[in-house]
Design a protein around this motif. Structure first.
Motif, PDB file in Angstrom:
ATOM      1  N   ALA A  71      85.455  54.787  60.279  1.00 33.16           N
ATOM      2  CA  ALA A  71      84.867  53.477  60.291  1.00 33.16           C
ATOM      3  C   ALA A  71      83.426  53.303  61.009  1.00 33.16           C
ATOM      4  O   ALA A  71      82.787  52.203  60.846  1.00 33.16           O
ATOM      5  N   ASP A  72      82.997  54.282  61.779  1.00 32.34           N
ATOM      6  CA  ASP A  72      81.803  54.311  62.670  1.00 32.34           C
ATOM      7  C   ASP A  72      80.848  55.006  61.651  1.00 32.34           C
ATOM      8  O   ASP A  72      79.495  54.982  62.003  1.00 32.34           O
ATOM      9  N   GLY A  73      80.976  55.400  60.451  1.00 30.74           N
ATOM     10  CA  GLY A  73      80.110  55.955  59.642  1.00 30.74           C
ATOM     11  C   GLY A  73      79.939  57.542  59.961  1.00 30.74           C
ATOM     12  O   GLY A  73      79.144  58.291  59.425  1.00 30.74           O
ATOM     13  N   ASN A  74      80.900  58.168  60.875  1.00 33.16           N
ATOM     14  CA  ASN A  74      80.727  59.575  61.243  1.00 33.16           C
ATOM     15  C   ASN A  74      81.572  60.518  60.358  1.00 33.16           C
ATOM     16  O   ASN A  74      82.645  59.701  59.958  1.00 33.16           O
ATOM     17  N   PRO A  75      81.089  61.507  60.003  1.00 31.68           N
ATOM     18  CA  PRO A  75      82.199  62.376  59.228  1.00 31.68           C
ATOM     19  C   PRO A  75      83.351  62.701  59.961  1.00 31.68           C
ATOM     20  O   PRO A  75      83.464  62.828  61.113  1.00 31.68           O
ATOM     21  N   THR A  76      84.433  62.542  59.176  1.00 31.29           N
ATOM     22  CA  THR A  76      86.094  62.817  59.654  1.00 31.29           C
ATOM     23  C   THR A  76      86.197  64.230  60.157  1.00 31.29           C
ATOM     24  O   THR A  76      86.913  64.283  61.058  1.00 31.29           O
ATOM     25  N   SER A  77      85.427  64.879  59.505  1.00 32.19           N
ATOM     26  CA  SER A  77      85.622  66.459  59.784  1.00 32.19           C
ATOM     27  C   SER A  77      84.722  67.343  58.870  1.00 32.19           C
ATOM     28  O   SER A  77      84.531  67.156  57.842  1.00 32.19           O
ATOM     29  N   PRO A  78      84.157  68.519  59.502  1.00 35.44           N
ATOM     30  CA  PRO A  78      83.303  69.259  58.862  1.00 35.44           C
ATOM     31  C   PRO A  78      83.926  70.198  57.917  1.00 35.44           C
ATOM     32  O   PRO A  78      83.285  70.413  57.022  1.00 35.44           O
ATOM     33  N   PHE A  79      85.241  70.198  57.902  1.00 34.76           N
ATOM     34  CA  PHE A  79      85.896  71.047  56.767  1.00 34.76           C
ATOM     35  C   PHE A  79      87.163  70.246  56.285  1.00 34.76           C
ATOM     36  O   PHE A  79      88.077  70.818  55.640  1.00 34.76           O
ATOM     37  N   GLY A  80      87.058  68.775  56.286  1.00 28.43           N
ATOM     38  CA  GLY A  80      88.060  68.007  55.548  1.00 28.43           C
ATOM     39  C   GLY A  80      89.474  68.040  56.329  1.00 28.43           C
ATOM     40  O   GLY A  80      90.289  67.932  55.709  1.00 28.43           O
ATOM     41  N   PHE A  81      89.338  68.075  57.736  1.00 27.26           N
ATOM     42  CA  PHE A  81      90.668  67.949  58.301  1.00 27.26           C
ATOM     43  C   PHE A  81      91.334  66.812  57.944  1.00 27.26           C
ATOM     44  O   PHE A  81      90.961  65.665  57.652  1.00 27.26           O
ATOM     45  N   GLY A  82      92.666  66.928  57.966  1.00 27.89           N
ATOM     46  CA  GLY A  82      93.398  65.651  57.750  1.00 27.89           C
ATOM     47  C   GLY A  82      93.816  65.527  56.413  1.00 27.89           C
ATOM     48  O   GLY A  82      94.319  64.361  56.072  1.00 27.89           O
ATOM     49  N   GLY A  83      93.378  66.276  55.359  1.00 28.18           N
ATOM     50  CA  GLY A  83      93.343  65.717  53.984  1.00 28.18           C
ATOM     51  C   GLY A  83      94.839  66.363  53.459  1.00 28.18           C
ATOM     52  O   GLY A  83      95.436  66.871  54.229  1.00 28.18           O
ATOM     53  N   GLY A  84      95.083  65.957  52.035  1.00 28.82           N
ATOM     54  CA  GLY A  84      96.316  66.175  51.639  1.00 28.82           C
ATOM     55  C   GLY A  84      96.432  67.438  50.791  1.00 28.82           C
ATOM     56  O   GLY A  84      97.507  68.082  50.668  1.00 28.82           O
ATOM     57  N   ALA A  85      95.359  68.258  50.796  1.00 28.84           N
ATOM     58  CA  ALA A  85      95.565  69.361  49.805  1.00 28.84           C
ATOM     59  C   ALA A  85      95.959  70.778  50.508  1.00 28.84           C
ATOM     60  O   ALA A  85      96.294  71.586  50.041  1.00 28.84           O
ATOM     61  N   GLY A  86      96.075  70.690  51.880  1.00 31.62           N
ATOM     62  CA  GLY A  86      96.844  71.900  52.537  1.00 31.62           C
ATOM     63  C   GLY A  86      98.196  71.684  52.663  1.00 31.62           C
ATOM     64  O   GLY A  86      98.708  72.583  53.574  1.00 31.62           O
ATOM     65  N   GLY A  87      98.702  70.574  52.246  1.00 31.45           N
ATOM     66  CA  GLY A  87     100.286  70.436  52.517  1.00 31.45           C
ATOM     67  C   GLY A  87     100.883  71.272  51.358  1.00 31.45           C
ATOM     68  O   GLY A  87     100.525  72.443  50.911  1.00 31.45           O
ATOM     69  N   PRO A  88     102.116  71.251  51.309  1.00 32.97           N
ATOM     70  CA  PRO A  88     102.961  72.205  50.399  1.00 32.97           C
ATOM     71  C   PRO A  88     102.329  72.032  48.984  1.00 32.97           C
ATOM     72  O   PRO A  88     101.979  71.216  48.511  1.00 32.97           O
ATOM     73  N   GLY A  89     102.071  73.203  48.484  1.00 32.66           N
ATOM     74  CA  GLY A  89     101.494  73.333  47.392  1.00 32.66           C
ATOM     75  C   GLY A  89     100.041  73.215  47.211  1.00 32.66           C
ATOM     76  O   GLY A  89      99.197  73.573  46.235  1.00 32.66           O
TER      77      GLY A  89
END
Length: 321
Positions: A71-89
């Motif tokens: 919300a402050d306009g800063n990148p959430t993570s340089p490697f996409g932390f917190g996304g859903g693609a690294g979950g099961p499957g």
């Protein structure tokens, strides 16, 4: 800052018009001038302005909706932390409670090559003399992320009508007590926002920005009509009947205007390029409406009209009466 949609009280799919409407309502309620004894209102006002600034920037809004920035306009993570693609499957892995997403769901490529690029496997600065992986941020570069900037600071600048039309520079006092001369943009209107880079609150990654919202003051005899300016000009009976030149005020100073002989009250005359500056270049016009003023107790005029037989027409025939 909290979710900008929640801050403004709008749905994620809200239109730009809905966002602007919500912002104006909140800005009016929370404006510091109306809440001098309530410091929380000033803080909330700044948050509302920052949320509006993000959601009206199409690129930033899209990136926020995709989870690329916070919300402050800063990148959430340089490697996409917190996304859903690294979950099961998915195509990621977890380490220490964080998720590293490498775009799973398709051809993930060679993870060994990815790890080599990230951590320096196979030689170079990431490898010890024995060929093993050397841990630590200094050598691998892992863990480095952009530091957040400070919060934006909201300002409201009240601009005289004539200054806005003529684009005269405006002096504004910043939160640190310094003053700057602000150059107004062509096409400026009530609610226009201007960004002052680095004039916000300090933060680890540098200062935030200053967000200036323009408020154009109403004028005692000018009104705005798009890029044009309208003016009701009082004229005497003699000036309307015989015509002549009269002085007329404009935002750039008084000019002479020719009134055609036999002008009726309500006739509109045009002064070219005496209006507001347009975004695409050029200026609007000043539209002058003649307003005939008849003296209330002029005995000579009354006697003349009573004895005058030159005009026997009915000017209301076009109205069916």
């Amino acid at each position: 800052m909290a979710d900008p949609y929640a801050t403004l009280g709008v749905a994620r799919g809200a239109s730009e018009a809905d966002i602007k409407k919500a912002y104006r309502k909140l800005a009016k309620e929370l404006h510091p001038d109306r809440n001098r004894d309530n410091p929380k209102a000033a803080e909330r006002f700044s948050q509302v302005t920052q949320a509006y600034d993000l959601l009206t920037d199409k690129d930033k809004r899209a990136r926020f909706d995709r989870g690329e920035i916070d919300a402050d306009g800063n990148p959430t993570s340089p490697f996409g932390f917190g996304g859903g693609a690294g979950g099961p499957g998915g195509g990621g892995f977890r380490s220490g409670g964080s998720q590293f997403d490498f775009g799973g769901g398709g051809d993930s490529g060679d993870l060994g090559d990815i790890f080599e690029g990230l951590f320096g496997f196979g030689g170079g600065r990431g490898q010890s003399s024995g060929g093993g992986f050397r841990s630590g941020y200094g050598n691998s570069g892992f863990g480095k992320r952009q530091q957040p900037k400070g919060a934006n600071t909201a300002y409201r600048l009240s601009v005289p009508f004539e200054d806005a039309a003529a684009l005269r520079p405006q002096r504004i006092t910043l939160s640190d007590g310094k003053t700057i001369d602000l150059k107004l943009p062509a096409g400026v209107e009530d609610g226009t926002q201007m960004r002052l880079t680095g004039k916000g609150q300090p933060g680890p990654g540098g200062n935030g920005d200053g967000i200036v919202t323009i408020e154009i003051q109403p004028h005692k005899f000018y009104t705005r009509d798009g890029d044009n300016i309208r003016l009701d000009l009082p004229v005497t009976l003699k000036e309307a009947v015989l015509g002549g030149k009269v002085r007329v005020p404009t935002v750039d100073g008084a000019v002479m205007l020719t009134i055609p002989a036999g002008s009726s009250s309500g006739k509109i005359l045009r002064l070219k390029e005496r209006g507001f500056h347009k975004k695409g270049g050029g200026r609007g016009d000043q539209l002058v409406t003649l307003m005939l003023e008849i003296p209330a107790n002029d005995a000579g005029l009354k006697q003349f009209v009573e004895n005058w037989t030159g005009d026997i027409r009915n000017p209301r025939t076009g109205l069916g009466v």
